[in-house]
Design an enzyme around this catalytic site. Structure first.
Site, mmCIF file in Angstrom:
data_model
loop_
_atom_site.group_PDB
_atom_site.id
_atom_site.type_symbol
_atom_site.label_atom_id
_atom_site.label_comp_id
_atom_site.label_asym_id
_atom_site.label_seq_id
_atom_site.Cartn_x
_atom_site.Cartn_y
_atom_site.Cartn_z
ATOM 1 N N HIS A 106 0.827 -1.217 0.000
ATOM 2 C CA HIS A 106 0.000 0.000 0.000
ATOM 3 C C HIS A 106 0.864 1.272 0.000
ATOM 4 C CE1 HIS A 106 -3.232 -2.728 0.318
ATOM 5 N NE2 HIS A 106 -3.316 -2.844 1.620
ATOM 6 N N HIS A 176 -10.259 0.655 1.044
ATOM 7 C CA HIS A 176 -10.033 -0.558 1.826
ATOM 8 C C HIS A 176 -11.109 -0.802 2.892
ATOM 9 C CE1 HIS A 176 -7.821 -3.905 3.320
ATOM 10 N NE2 HIS A 176 -6.726 -3.612 2.656
ATOM 11 N N GLU A 314 -11.368 -4.986 -2.755
ATOM 12 C CA GLU A 314 -10.566 -3.842 -3.191
ATOM 13 C C GLU A 314 -10.384 -3.890 -4.698
ATOM 14 O OE1 GLU A 314 -6.896 -4.201 -0.629
ATOM 15 O OE2 GLU A 314 -8.167 -5.753 0.211
HETATM 16 C C1 BGC Z 1 -3.635 -7.041 1.646
HETATM 17 C C2 BGC Z 1 -3.526 -7.765 2.968
HETATM 18 C C3 BGC Z 1 -3.289 -6.761 4.059
HETATM 19 C C4 BGC Z 1 -4.427 -5.770 4.048
HETATM 20 C C5 BGC Z 1 -4.272 -4.673 5.071
HETATM 21 C C6 BGC Z 1 -4.782 -6.104 1.734
HETATM 22 O O1 BGC Z 1 -4.899 -5.380 0.541
HETATM 23 O O2 BGC Z 1 -3.765 -7.920 0.561
HETATM 24 O O3 BGC Z 1 -2.459 -8.697 2.926
HETATM 25 O O4 BGC Z 1 -3.205 -7.402 5.311
HETATM 26 O O5 BGC Z 1 -4.531 -5.178 2.787
HETATM 27 O O6 BGC Z 1 -3.092 -3.999 4.911
#
Ligand code: BGC
Length: 350
Positions: A106, A176, A314
């Site tokens: 991210h 998210h 997402e």
């Molecule tokens: C990821 C996860 C992660 C979550 C929170 C998701 O997009 O694929 O692995 O734990 O985001 O960061």
């Protein structure tokens, strides 16, 4: 105008505001300036009872803890993972934050964990804006992102992302939110029914980094091409799943031509709440909160934020398309040209 209130203050003194949009049915969303995030989303069940269908917290500071999962926040500039925390674009190498293992997740979280400004608002929309200077977290271009949320009278939450940069660059924005349509975060999402309109997923290695290969879903525990319970096979061993974590994978949506398509359907049959996700992006990450702690973490009004209590859907370019632009469907940002993408969360009560 959206109704403005004070949400709270971060540890560094930053003030975070909330903006509430209510539609003619009384359904409402509250958006926060932190990470241009969805803080709550109240949607009716089949008897008209409104409940909050996203996980989250009562205190803005809690949202800034990456271990608590980016609840409802926008992710930028590039969502999901970047192998080796670097990539080459237009012949130039860029180095991004190594905030997990040997990779970037991210983009290090800055877009999610800082306050955005409100650029515009109306009765049914709020537009947030964040400027990111050239080189911030390693990415190129003086880059502005706008996120416009509209809540319609037919219970659609529309999320429109616009990016403008003075240099060709990359963008992969997402939201998210973790959905729990029961309105009760103490209930796991394993009982929700899910469909994802995909026949393939992106294969990953032991670090959940995409390899560039696509795997066929048919006949696997990851196949959601027809509606069935998330919990049916979530613990079945499979090469792309980390034991005990469950789903945290990118699905390759059927249409790859960057037009709006139905990506997924999520249903909570006891309450009658149903959500359909539409996007013009080619991928969707199904993540069922398997990395969240199994211990109680106080969420909104003392509901828990914990293991498997929400399903994140997402919408995105496939993870790490930056290393696989030759084989994954992806579009980049052209200097001076607005780059746009849209996702809709459409709610129904049946
Ligand atoms: C990821 C996860 C992660 C979550 C929170 C998701 O997009 O694929 O692995 O734990 O985001 O960061």
């Amino acid at each position: 105008m959206a109704e403005k209130s004070i949400f709270g203050t971060l540890a560094d003194g930053t003030k975070i505001d909330l903006y509430k949009i209510t539609n003619k049915n009384g359904a409402y969303v509250t958006l926060q300036t932190l990470g241009a995030g969805i803080q709550s989303l109240y949607m009716p069940d089949r008897n008209g009872k409104l409940s909050d269908v996203v996980l989250g917290f009562d205190n803005p500071q809690d949202y800034t803890n990456p271990d608590l999962g980016y609840q409802g926040l926008v992710v930028g500039r590039w969502a999901n993972r970047i192998r080796d925390a670097k990539f080459t674009f237009n012949g130039k190498q860029y180095t991004t934050p190594m905030n997990q293992g040997q990779w970037t997740l991210h983009s290090g979280g800055r877009f999610s964990f800082t306050a955005w400004e409100v650029d515009e608002e109306g009765d049914d929309f709020v537009t947030f804006k964040r400027f990111s200077p050239d080189g911030e977290d390693g990415f190129g271009g003086n880059f502005t992102m706008w996120v416009k949320y509209t809540l319609t009278d037919d219970n659609v939450l529309r999320v429109e992302y616009t990016v403008l940069s003075d240099e060709d660059t990359v963008a992969n924005p997402t939201n998210h939110a973790y959905f729990n349509l029961s309105g009760n975060p103490d209930e796991t999402v394993e009982g929700h029914y899910l469909q994802i309109n995909a026949d393939y997923f992106t294969e990953t290695d032991d670090d959940q980094l995409t390899t560039g290969e696509l795997g066929e879903l048919k006949g696997t525990m990851m196949d959601f091409s027809s509606l069935h319970k998330i919990g049916d096979k979530i613990d079945e061993p499979f090469r792309a799943i980390i034991d005990g974590i469950g789903y945290d994978n990118n699905y390759c949506l059927r249409s790859k031509d960057f037009t709006l398509q139905q990506a997924a359907i999520l249903e909570h049959r006891e309450s009658g709440r149903k959500m359909e996700v539409y996007t013009d992006l080619p991928g969707i990450q199904l993540y069922c909160g398997g990395w969240l702690s199994k211990d109680y973490t106080a969420g909104k009004e003392n509901g828990a934020v914990k293991y498997r209590r929400g399903a994140a859907l997402e919408t995105q370019f496939y993870p790490d398309s930056l290393h696989h632009a030759d084989c994954f469907p992806v579009k980049f940002v052209k200097a001076g040209e607005p780059f746009k993408t849209v996702t809709e969360f459409r709610f129904f009560a049946e």
